[in-house]
Design an enzyme around this catalytic site. Sequence first.
Site, PDB file in Angstrom:
ATOM      1  CD  GLU A 406      81.263 -41.791  18.283  1.00  0.00           C
ATOM      2  OE1 GLU A 406      82.363 -41.713  17.550  1.00  0.00           O
ATOM      3  OE2 GLU A 406      80.691 -42.775  18.627  1.00  0.00           O
ATOM      4  CG  HIS A 473      84.959 -41.033   6.631  1.00  0.00           C
ATOM      5  ND1 HIS A 473      84.647 -42.195   6.088  1.00  0.00           N
ATOM      6  CD2 HIS A 473      85.617 -41.262   7.779  1.00  0.00           C
ATOM      7  CE1 HIS A 473      85.236 -43.072   7.321  1.00  0.00           C
ATOM      8  NE2 HIS A 473      85.898 -42.432   8.058  1.00  0.00           N
TER       9      HIS A 473
END
Length: 667
Positions: A406, A473
């Site tokens: 990322e 998540h």
Amino acid sequence: MEVKEERHIDYDRSEFSDDELLSVYKAIKKPRVIEEKMLVLLRQGKISKWFSGWGQEAISVGTTLAMEEEEYILPMHRNLGVFTTRGIPLNRLFSQFQGKMSGFTKGRDRSFHFGASEYNIVGMISHLGPQLGIADGIALACKLNKESKATLVFSGDGGASEGDFHEALNVASVWQLPVIFAVENNQWGLSTPSNEQFRCRQFIDKGIGYGMDAFQVDGNNILEVLSSVRKIAQSLRENPRPFLLELMTFRMRGHEEASGTKYYPEGIQDQWEKKDPVRNFELFLLEQGILTEAMIDQVTESVKNEIQEGLDLAFAEEKIVPDTTVELTDVYAPTGDYTVLPATENKSEKRFVDAISDGLRQAMERHDNLVIMGQDVAEYGGVFKITEGFVDQFGKDRVRNTPLCESAIVGTGLGLSIKKMKAVVEMQFADFVTCGFNQIVNNLAKMHWRWGQNADVVVRMPTGAGVAAGPFHSQSNEAWFAHTPGLKIVYPAFPEEAKGLLASAIEDPNPVMFFEHKFLYRSLKEEVHDDYFTVEIGKAKVRKTGNQISVITYGMGVHWALEMAEKHPDIDMEIVDLRTLLPLDTETVYASVRKTGRVIVVHEDCLTGGLGGEISALINENCFDALDAPVVRVASLDTPVPFAADLEQNFLPKNRFEEKLLKLVEY
């Protein structure tokens, strides 16, 4: 009898004319003479800090001379020679060091923490590693635009321990980007020697692991540096790919002057002083008859005069008078008017997920310089299928699967922006943004305020709970970013606005964190304009008017509020959907509060540190005289998000919302 000074570096001048050798000498001499002056000024208290590149000038000067002027270089704090060789006026450099307006950051950052687009330089931030990912983005833009240009980025041997080093080299190798990763191996990270930084014998050993060529040079030999980088750069222009270049040298002075060098082993500085890159090159040119002692004095005096002229201008410049309006205004790049109305009234029913996909697709059609990057976004279409079919329409150059990295990918997006391109970076789940946090809050957010470079990057953030996905998540992490000036935070609650706000986020030259609630993706649908259109960022919307109580909310909270309004029609509530969290539309919030006198702030994020606290404080400070009751906050529990459905529902604030709403009405 005069003792002849011994030279300790061997030079191969076969590729260089006398005139070029003399030009190279003048280039390497300049940063050394500046160094000498800066150390004097530091002792006199006329500059506050100095990171010395004494003994490493051959690297900065040699690499810069080897690169074309149009090619970007991303230096660090010991690369004064990059800036001088690129011809930056000394008065501007000295004003930068003193925090004056003629510097490059309007006094907002120090030393070499700046970029200068007119000189194709992008400076560092203190975190050492993030510039490597930016170089990937610049090189990617060159490759996509078929510019046949190389990019050179510096890392120290200590900074190469950062994860950003691995991520950037890996991405560059996978994508075959024309980047020269120049590792200045000066053998110390502040006081930590190399044997406590890494166990490999040399950095070029890492090349095979990344599938890239690697080469080691004597970083104190300016002709070897210059010749090697010329050949490497030309090879990368013709055949784009990354290259790992290790430049062996030594840091003669401290990490910065205040830290000193007492930790160095006895005698090591004496050993390396014999390999001084400036003096050895002088001796070589004297031997060759290209230079005389008189010429050395002339060059030195000429540089000293240039330095003094620059210093006189910098010292004469008035101190910056703080202007709060200017400081706040410069946080964001000017946006201009990018309002686009739908060309027709044609609408069709679209789910939340379809509206986002439609908006993203139309933005790709509208902006041929827009690149989408993320894990599995290409043929697979992303885990939520937002980009399904995009590769067939736009190709893999513009819809790019990324490795799991990322930080490098956010940095790559910023590099694209520096080259006048746009980027949309998809976090597979908003939770994973932690791995790119530094790039977002320290590079994207601060770039325009620091030196006027816009960061045209949208980070898409599938967020929220309610889908039994557990603590990694399901997080609502918008508040992490709302504390960071320079970012914009958008959080739509309906498909129509999700499409229009995403279009605006991509049009906007500033970095935008775009939150998309996963629960809404396929559970919510409405009529959405088929044409491309924008919805203004920074404007809240009153979803339901009322006079009894104001519900201030966003995201899933909007739908909870609308459900509550249906369940309790006797409560005349007004529902304000913020839509944008940064900048916040306080005007709409205050107008509602002054009308109703009662406020409840609802959000899915945890209570402590959530946006509700900030909104409540703003209301208390600005609307206290209009309040008939305390401002109430409703939020999720101060725990991670649990997996089991019943635990998750208990975590979420929906049920507590009703209880607190009724209590507030009766206050």
